[in-house]
Design a protein around this motif. Structure first.
Motif, PDB file in Angstrom:
ATOM      1  N   GLN A   1      33.276 -22.662 -36.085  1.00  0.00           N
ATOM      2  CA  GLN A   1      33.596 -22.348 -34.706  1.00  0.00           C
ATOM      3  C   GLN A   1      34.669 -21.132 -34.843  1.00  0.00           C
TER       4      GLN A   1
ATOM      5  N   ARG B   1      32.799 -13.435 -31.069  1.00  0.00           N
ATOM      6  CA  ARG B   1      32.716 -13.295 -29.635  1.00  0.00           C
ATOM      7  C   ARG B   1      33.781 -12.558 -29.055  1.00  0.00           C
TER       8      ARG B   1
ATOM      9  N   ASP C   1      33.928 -17.802 -33.038  1.00  0.00           N
ATOM     10  CA  ASP C   1      34.881 -17.443 -31.852  1.00  0.00           C
ATOM     11  C   ASP C   1      35.580 -16.127 -32.040  1.00  0.00           C
TER      12      ASP C   1
ATOM     13  N   PRO D   1      36.844 -19.100 -26.635  1.00  0.00           N
ATOM     14  CA  PRO D   1      36.582 -19.853 -27.883  1.00  0.00           C
ATOM     15  C   PRO D   1      35.911 -21.392 -27.576  1.00  0.00           C
ATOM     16  N   LEU D   2      35.217 -21.601 -28.762  1.00  0.00           N
ATOM     17  CA  LEU D   2      34.704 -23.153 -28.663  1.00  0.00           C
ATOM     18  C   LEU D   2      35.515 -23.911 -29.646  1.00  0.00           C
TER      19      LEU D   2
ATOM     20  N   TRP E   1      28.935 -18.296 -21.919  1.00  0.00           N
ATOM     21  CA  TRP E   1      30.355 -18.993 -22.527  1.00  0.00           C
ATOM     22  C   TRP E   1      31.080 -17.617 -22.817  1.00  0.00           C
TER      23      TRP E   1
END
Ligand code: APR
Length: 237
Positions: free
Chosen positions: A52, A59, A56, A128-129, A125
């Motif tokens: 993640q 992204r 993140d 962050p995830l 989205w």
């Protein structure tokens, strides 16, 4: 070069001049990461936090980069080309759509999409995830994964891509190393369909010999030149 039905394939090289690192080579994204540590379902199952955090960070970086002349030229071609046109990208950034491309398929997923493993929904989205946010569709917490096609998973839109390749008369691969299948094999499908095949890359790729023509240099210069030539030839026809 006469063309009616165009399929373009892009890889990380088309975003390199925007400052998005490519995967392979010096300073590549895989430098310092083993692919199997961050880009497989097994890695996500074993170390979700690491995976993640990796996506993140990528992204978040999208806010700092912008489309370059190659993205802009491909968006222009999409807008102005009256015939069939499909842009297939292996990239998970959003630079093609930010440049204005519409006839576009992301075969390896998108950083700006999250996939809920509880309900199956895919949601736009931005943040962050990490931290296990709730799914906007079902409310389940901590079940969202990056909507990225990892090694060992099946790329998206393969039927539509195959149909377009089987019917195209011009295929252009831009900024891709030709090492990752099935994308690396698209040139074979296009050739079989009788398409003229051009590779644009900083150096001849692993698949270079399968193309009718290679144009070696930066996408930011060579793609606008190709697009201008295609549109001028079309206007003169
Ligand atoms: N212009 C044109 N080509 C460039 C440029 C540039 N400015 N900069 C780099 N390149 C070329 C490199 O020479 C290399 O051949 O782009 C290619 C990028 O290759 P990779 O880093 O292997 O990226 P890509 O082919 O997109 O990788 C395919 O592998 O890891 C997976 O899922 C990931 O979608 C990715 C897939």
């Amino acid at each position: 070069m006469k063309a009616e039905r165009i399929v373009i394939l892009t890889g990380a090289g088309v975003s390199a001049e925007s400052g998005v690192p490519t995967f392979r080579g010096p300073d590549g994204l895989w430098e310092g990461h083993r692919v199997e540590d961050v880009a497989t379902p097994e890695a996500f199952a074993a170390r979700p936090g690491v995976v993640q955090a990796f996506y993140d960070a990528r992204r978040a970086r999208l806010a700092e980069v912008a489309p370059n002349a190659a993205h802009d030229a491909l968006a222009r071609l999409d807008r102005e080309w009256p015939g069939e046109f499909l842009l297939v990208t292996q990239n998970v950034d959003d630079l093609h759509e930010r440049a204005g491309s519409r006839r576009l398929l992301h075969m390896h997923g998108e950083l700006k999409s999250a996939w809920c493993l509880a309900c199956g929904a895919r949601s736009p989205w931005e943040g962050p995830l990490a931290g296990g946010p709730a799914c906007p569709a079902c409310g389940a917490k901590g079940r969202m994964r990056p909507d990225i096609v990892w090694f060992g998973e099946i790329p998206y839109h393969l039927d539509a891509i195959d149909q377009a390749l089987a019917a195209c008369d011009l295929f252009v691969a831009i900024g891709t190393s030709g090492l990752v299948y099935p994308a690396a094999g698209f040139v074979e499908t296009a050739r079989f369909a009788g398409a003229y095949c051009i590779e644009i890359n900083l150096e001849p790729s692993d698949m270079a010999s399968r193309f009718h023509e290679q144009r070696t240099g930066p996408a930011g210069r060579l793609v606008p030149e190709l697009v201008e030539a295609l549109l001028s030839a079309r206007a003169a026809a």
